[in-house]
Scaffold this motif. Structure first.
Motif, PDB file in Angstrom:
ATOM      1  N   THR A 120      52.295  34.823 -62.149  1.00  0.00           N
ATOM      2  CA  THR A 120      51.079  34.107 -62.565  1.00  0.00           C
ATOM      3  C   THR A 120      50.126  34.979 -63.376  1.00  0.00           C
ATOM      4  N   ASP A 121      50.339  36.292 -63.371  1.00  0.00           N
ATOM      5  CA  ASP A 121      49.479  37.212 -64.118  1.00  0.00           C
ATOM      6  C   ASP A 121      50.335  38.370 -64.650  1.00  0.00           C
ATOM      7  N   LEU A 180      45.730  28.076 -67.540  1.00  0.00           N
ATOM      8  CA  LEU A 180      44.915  28.377 -66.370  1.00  0.00           C
ATOM      9  C   LEU A 180      44.988  27.231 -65.360  1.00  0.00           C
ATOM     10  N   ARG A 184      48.389  29.992 -64.382  1.00  0.00           N
ATOM     11  CA  ARG A 184      48.907  31.156 -65.098  1.00  0.00           C
ATOM     12  C   ARG A 184      47.866  31.738 -66.049  1.00  0.00           C
ATOM     13  N   VAL A 185      47.869  33.065 -66.133  1.00  0.00           N
ATOM     14  CA  VAL A 185      47.084  33.779 -67.144  1.00  0.00           C
ATOM     15  C   VAL A 185      48.041  34.728 -67.846  1.00  0.00           C
ATOM     16  N   ALA A 189      45.884  41.670 -67.884  1.00  0.00           N
ATOM     17  CA  ALA A 189      44.671  41.926 -67.108  1.00  0.00           C
ATOM     18  C   ALA A 189      43.936  43.174 -67.565  1.00  0.00           C
ATOM     19  N   ASP A 198      38.058  38.623 -66.018  1.00  0.00           N
ATOM     20  CA  ASP A 198      39.161  38.494 -65.080  1.00  0.00           C
ATOM     21  C   ASP A 198      39.466  37.006 -64.891  1.00  0.00           C
ATOM     22  N   ARG A 199      40.409  36.699 -64.028  1.00  0.00           N
ATOM     23  CA  ARG A 199      40.791  35.299 -63.797  1.00  0.00           C
ATOM     24  C   ARG A 199      39.583  34.464 -63.340  1.00  0.00           C
ATOM     25  N   GLU A 200      38.777  35.037 -62.459  1.00  0.00           N
ATOM     26  CA  GLU A 200      37.620  34.296 -61.960  1.00  0.00           C
ATOM     27  C   GLU A 200      36.670  33.922 -63.092  1.00  0.00           C
ATOM     28  N   LEU A 202      37.456  33.576 -66.270  1.00  0.00           N
ATOM     29  CA  LEU A 202      38.113  32.561 -67.095  1.00  0.00           C
ATOM     30  C   LEU A 202      38.001  31.184 -66.442  1.00  0.00           C
ATOM     31  N   THR A 203      38.179  31.149 -65.127  1.00  0.00           N
ATOM     32  CA  THR A 203      38.076  29.880 -64.408  1.00  0.00           C
ATOM     33  C   THR A 203      36.664  29.299 -64.538  1.00  0.00           C
TER      34      THR A 203
END
Length: 300
Positions: A120-121, A180, A184-185, A189, A198-200, A202-203
């Motif tokens: 997923t990353d 996302l 998936r990203v 990273a 980070d993913r957070e 982006l979310t």
């Protein structure tokens, strides 16, 4: 009668692949129209197969891993001349035999599809490179026998793989929001972290819109994609002249997606970058003229 029925079935299989390409890959399909008619079905068959595998991982059923394994077994059976219930595989097997495409490339492609089920990353570009080689680089290598070269194929291969990866990087940027949503990203990273993303984050940007760090990170990845296009560019001159307008036009059309991303101030979280029809036509029309000239030169 049997021969006529087999021919009709194969024609229908190619027609189905062409329809998949026209519906799901409009930019790619537009570029294929610049190829000589005899070469287009092979490109459609390759695209159709890739799309079938993509659908398994992007819109998974109860057992996507099992579905991928079943596709792999059916593909091997098709390559061995066995019966297959999937028209796309019938067209693909014929394309592979007709153009002498290396069957091992399909194993690398399916390995990347399997990665989509568990990964997923990506921590860094090296990790992502493993995925993009199988998901896109090998597509360029599959296409080389169809496109033809004026030099030994091995000389053109690195450029073909690089161009496939440039297309993939462009797709990653265009589809950041949709990927996302699937969990998936693809953007590594460590490069995101350099911009405080980070993913957070982006979310959050998926709902509220990108802030300055996210926009800067997207601009950075767009620059990486443009650099990959530049590294692939010398390979176009190594292709058969009748194929060059197609590949050159496809390159311009995909690079135009990066332009649209820039025009949107690098917002790929709340909108999808789409090249306007008028600009697509403006890019494609010179390719039509070059295509006609190349065919006239070949005929003379």
């Amino acid at each position: 009668m049997g021969g006529v029925r087999a021919l009709t079935t194969l024609d229908a299989a190619y027609a189905g692949s062409r329809a998949i390409n026209a519906h799901h890959g409009r930019t790619y399909y537009l570029a294929t129209r610049l190829l000589p008619p005899a070469r287009r079905p092979a490109v459609h068959a390759l695209y159709g197969f890739a799309r079938v595998a993509d659908e398994i991982v992007d819109t998974p059923g109860v057992d996507p891993a099992g579905d991928l394994l079943a596709l792999e077994h059916a593909l091997k059976a098709a390559f061995d001349g066995g019966a297959t219930g999937q028209p796309v595989l019938l067209a693909l097997a014929d394309t592979v035999r007709r153009w002498g495409i290396d069957q091992d490339l399909f194993g690398a492609f399916l390995n990347s599809m399997r990665m989509d089920l568990t990964v997923t990353d990506y921590a860094n570009l090296d990790e992502l490179a493993e995925y993009t080689h199988g998901s896109a680089g090998v597509i360029g290598l599959m296409l080389l026998p169809v496109l033809g070269t004026v030099s030994p194929r091995a000389e053109a291969a690195p450029y073909a793989a690089a161009l496939g990866e440039a297309f993939q990087l462009t797709n990653f940027l265009r589809d950041v929001g949709e990927d996302l949503d699937r969990g998936r990203v693809y953007l590594p990273a460590d490069h995101l972290a350099a911009f405080g993303v980070d993913r957070e984050r982006l979310t959050w940007a998926r709902t509220h819109g990108p802030d300055r760090p996210v926009r800067r990170a997207v601009a950075h990845f767009a620059a990486l994609a443009r650099a990959t296009y530049r590294s692939a560019a010398p390979g176009i001159a190594l292709l058969d002249p009748v194929s060059r307008p197609c590949v050159a036009t496809a390159t311009q059309l995909y690079r135009a997606i990066l332009d649209e991303i820039a025009n949107a101030d690098h917002d790929v979280l709340t909108r999808r970058a789409i090249v306007p029809a008028g600009r697509k036509a403006a890019i494609a029309l010179p390719g039509v003229a070059k295509c006609a000239l190349a065919r006239l030169t070949r005929a003379s």
